[in-house]
Design a protein around this motif. Structure first.
Motif, PDB file in Angstrom:
ATOM      1  N   ASP A   1       1.244  -0.879  -0.308  1.00 24.68           N
ATOM      2  CA  ASP A   1      -0.152   0.030  -0.296  1.00 24.68           C
ATOM      3  C   ASP A   1       1.087   1.073  -0.332  1.00 24.68           C
ATOM      4  O   ASP A   1       0.193   2.801  -0.695  1.00 24.68           O
ATOM      5  CB  ASP A   1      -0.946   0.113   0.949  1.00 24.68           C
ATOM      6  CG  ASP A   1      -2.285  -1.354   0.961  1.00 24.68           C
ATOM      7  OD1 ASP A   1      -2.422  -0.946  -0.195  1.00 24.68           O
ATOM      8  OD2 ASP A   1      -2.418  -0.925   2.024  1.00 24.68           O
ATOM      9  N   ASP A   2       2.058   1.088   0.675  1.00 22.53           N
ATOM     10  CA  ASP A   2       2.841   2.303   0.445  1.00 22.53           C
ATOM     11  C   ASP A   2       3.209   2.943  -0.654  1.00 22.53           C
ATOM     12  O   ASP A   2       3.372   4.327  -1.417  1.00 22.53           O
ATOM     13  CB  ASP A   2       3.896   2.564   1.066  1.00 22.53           C
ATOM     14  CG  ASP A   2       3.948   2.147   3.045  1.00 22.53           C
ATOM     15  OD1 ASP A   2       2.715   2.776   3.072  1.00 22.53           O
ATOM     16  OD2 ASP A   2       4.425   1.687   3.774  1.00 22.53           O
ATOM     17  N   ALA A   3       3.189   2.188  -1.415  1.00 22.14           N
ATOM     18  CA  ALA A   3       3.931   1.878  -2.944  1.00 22.14           C
ATOM     19  C   ALA A   3       2.809   2.837  -3.913  1.00 22.14           C
ATOM     20  O   ALA A   3       2.879   3.595  -4.808  1.00 22.14           O
ATOM     21  CB  ALA A   3       4.822   0.845  -3.283  1.00 22.14           C
TER      22      ALA A   3
ATOM     23  N   ALA B   1       2.794   6.253  -5.601  1.00 24.32           N
ATOM     24  CA  ALA B   1       2.307   6.778  -7.175  1.00 24.32           C
ATOM     25  C   ALA B   1       1.995   7.804  -7.228  1.00 24.32           C
ATOM     26  O   ALA B   1       1.835   8.096  -8.309  1.00 24.32           O
ATOM     27  CB  ALA B   1       1.797   5.150  -7.548  1.00 24.32           C
ATOM     28  N   CYS B   2       0.422   7.183  -6.125  1.00 20.94           N
ATOM     29  CA  CYS B   2      -0.836   8.658  -6.349  1.00 20.94           C
ATOM     30  C   CYS B   2      -0.319  10.060  -6.424  1.00 20.94           C
ATOM     31  O   CYS B   2      -0.472  10.764  -7.176  1.00 20.94           O
ATOM     32  CB  CYS B   2      -1.555   7.649  -5.343  1.00 20.94           C
ATOM     33  SG  CYS B   2      -2.738   6.723  -5.777  1.00 20.94           S
ATOM     34  N   ALA B   3       0.608   9.348  -5.239  1.00 21.02           N
ATOM     35  CA  ALA B   3       1.365  11.027  -4.709  1.00 21.02           C
ATOM     36  C   ALA B   3       2.010  11.823  -5.759  1.00 21.02           C
ATOM     37  O   ALA B   3       1.731  13.052  -6.192  1.00 21.02           O
ATOM     38  CB  ALA B   3       2.032  10.899  -3.483  1.00 21.02           C
ATOM     39  N   GLU B   4       3.276  10.619  -5.972  1.00 21.97           N
ATOM     40  CA  GLU B   4       3.677  11.027  -7.689  1.00 21.97           C
ATOM     41  C   GLU B   4       2.717  11.000  -8.660  1.00 21.97           C
ATOM     42  O   GLU B   4       3.406  12.683  -9.237  1.00 21.97           O
ATOM     43  CB  GLU B   4       4.539  10.456  -8.313  1.00 21.97           C
ATOM     44  CG  GLU B   4       5.610  10.068  -7.412  1.00 21.97           C
ATOM     45  CD  GLU B   4       6.587   8.878  -7.535  1.00 21.97           C
ATOM     46  OE1 GLU B   4       5.843   8.418  -8.544  1.00 21.97           O
ATOM     47  OE2 GLU B   4       7.892   9.017  -6.758  1.00 21.97           O
TER      48      GLU B   4
ATOM     49  N   LEU C   1      -0.386  12.783  -8.869  1.00 19.85           N
ATOM     50  CA  LEU C   1      -0.929  13.869  -8.370  1.00 19.85           C
ATOM     51  C   LEU C   1      -0.020  15.367  -8.238  1.00 19.85           C
ATOM     52  O   LEU C   1      -0.243  16.223  -9.260  1.00 19.85           O
ATOM     53  CB  LEU C   1      -1.775  14.280  -7.033  1.00 19.85           C
ATOM     54  CG  LEU C   1      -2.939  14.513  -6.386  1.00 19.85           C
ATOM     55  CD1 LEU C   1      -3.760  15.259  -7.209  1.00 19.85           C
ATOM     56  CD2 LEU C   1      -2.889  14.850  -5.327  1.00 19.85           C
ATOM     57  N   GLU C   2       1.312  15.070  -8.302  1.00 22.28           N
ATOM     58  CA  GLU C   2       2.449  15.947  -8.634  1.00 22.28           C
ATOM     59  C   GLU C   2       2.543  16.304  -9.989  1.00 22.28           C
ATOM     60  O   GLU C   2       2.991  17.273 -10.510  1.00 22.28           O
ATOM     61  CB  GLU C   2       3.458  15.865  -7.518  1.00 22.28           C
ATOM     62  CG  GLU C   2       3.229  15.959  -6.216  1.00 22.28           C
ATOM     63  CD  GLU C   2       2.433  17.397  -5.403  1.00 22.28           C
ATOM     64  OE1 GLU C   2       3.264  18.231  -6.602  1.00 22.28           O
ATOM     65  OE2 GLU C   2       1.733  16.701  -4.940  1.00 22.28           O
ATOM     66  N   ALA C   3       2.690  16.002 -10.913  1.00 20.33           N
ATOM     67  CA  ALA C   3       2.649  15.668 -11.620  1.00 20.33           C
ATOM     68  C   ALA C   3       1.261  16.740 -12.407  1.00 20.33           C
ATOM     69  O   ALA C   3       1.407  17.160 -13.723  1.00 20.33           O
ATOM     70  CB  ALA C   3       3.001  14.304 -12.501  1.00 20.33           C
ATOM     71  N   GLU C   4       0.084  15.620 -12.157  1.00 22.15           N
ATOM     72  CA  GLU C   4      -1.029  16.990 -12.730  1.00 22.15           C
ATOM     73  C   GLU C   4      -1.079  18.329 -12.084  1.00 22.15           C
ATOM     74  O   GLU C   4      -1.305  18.582 -13.070  1.00 22.15           O
ATOM     75  CB  GLU C   4      -1.638  15.670 -12.292  1.00 22.15           C
ATOM     76  CG  GLU C   4      -3.220  16.395 -12.770  1.00 22.15           C
ATOM     77  CD  GLU C   4      -3.765  16.437 -14.327  1.00 22.15           C
ATOM     78  OE1 GLU C   4      -4.114  17.300 -14.700  1.00 22.15           O
ATOM     79  OE2 GLU C   4      -3.061  15.679 -15.287  1.00 22.15           O
TER      80      GLU C   4
END
Length: 163
Positions: A11-13, A17-20, A22-25
């Protein structure tokens, strides 16, 4: 299983990945649309700084050095008076902006209602006011029905007191 429901065992990965993503978006949107507007307090600070910069750039032979110094001192005093208010009440300016939007909506509603009453009595395309059918209101009554409380009488000029 579809890709939307497939989740990795770690779940940490997944969260990383979701946070990355979101930041890219967010970065893509900032590049496309520019930075998002700040809070009302931040925008007020920017406005004060912009006005201070423009006034300090304004050099006039009519104003002496003493007058320019006085203007700059007044701007500094205004900034020093506003800053503590912004710091203590950051949400205040957001609420004031929302209240201003509500007042604007109420004003527009009043003006549109008055305009519709003004235009009801004007001549239609045939040259007389009686040629066009009377618009009906939400109750089905004709707009020129004397029992209609919204009817302010025949068209024409009318004083509007907004105070």
């Amino acid at each position: 299983m579809s890709e939307a429901t497939d989740r990795p065992a770690d779940d940490d990965a997944w969260a990383e990945a979701c946070a990355e993503d979101l930041e890219a978006e967010k970065a893509r949107r900032r590049a496309q649309y520019g930075p998002p507007p700040g809070s009302a307090a931040e925008e007020l600070r920017k406005l004060i700084d912009a006005v201070a910069d423009k006034v300090s750039e304004f050099r006039s032979p009519l104003l002496g050095m003493a007058a320019q110094g006085t203007v700059q001192q007044v701007i500094r005093q205004a900034k020093s008076a506003v800053e503590p208010v912004i710091e203590r009440n950051p949400d205040l300016f957001g609420h004031l902006a929302a209240a201003g939007n509500e007042l604007l909506a109420a004003y527009r509603s009043a003006v549109e209602g008055q305009e519709s009453r003004w235009t009801r009595g004007t001549e239609g395309p045939g040259g007389t006011a009686g040629d066009a059918p009377a618009p009906s209101g939400p109750t089905g009554k004709a707009a020129d029905d004397p029992s209609d409380p919204r009817d302010g009488g025949p068209g024409g000029s009318e004083h509007i007191d907004l105070d």
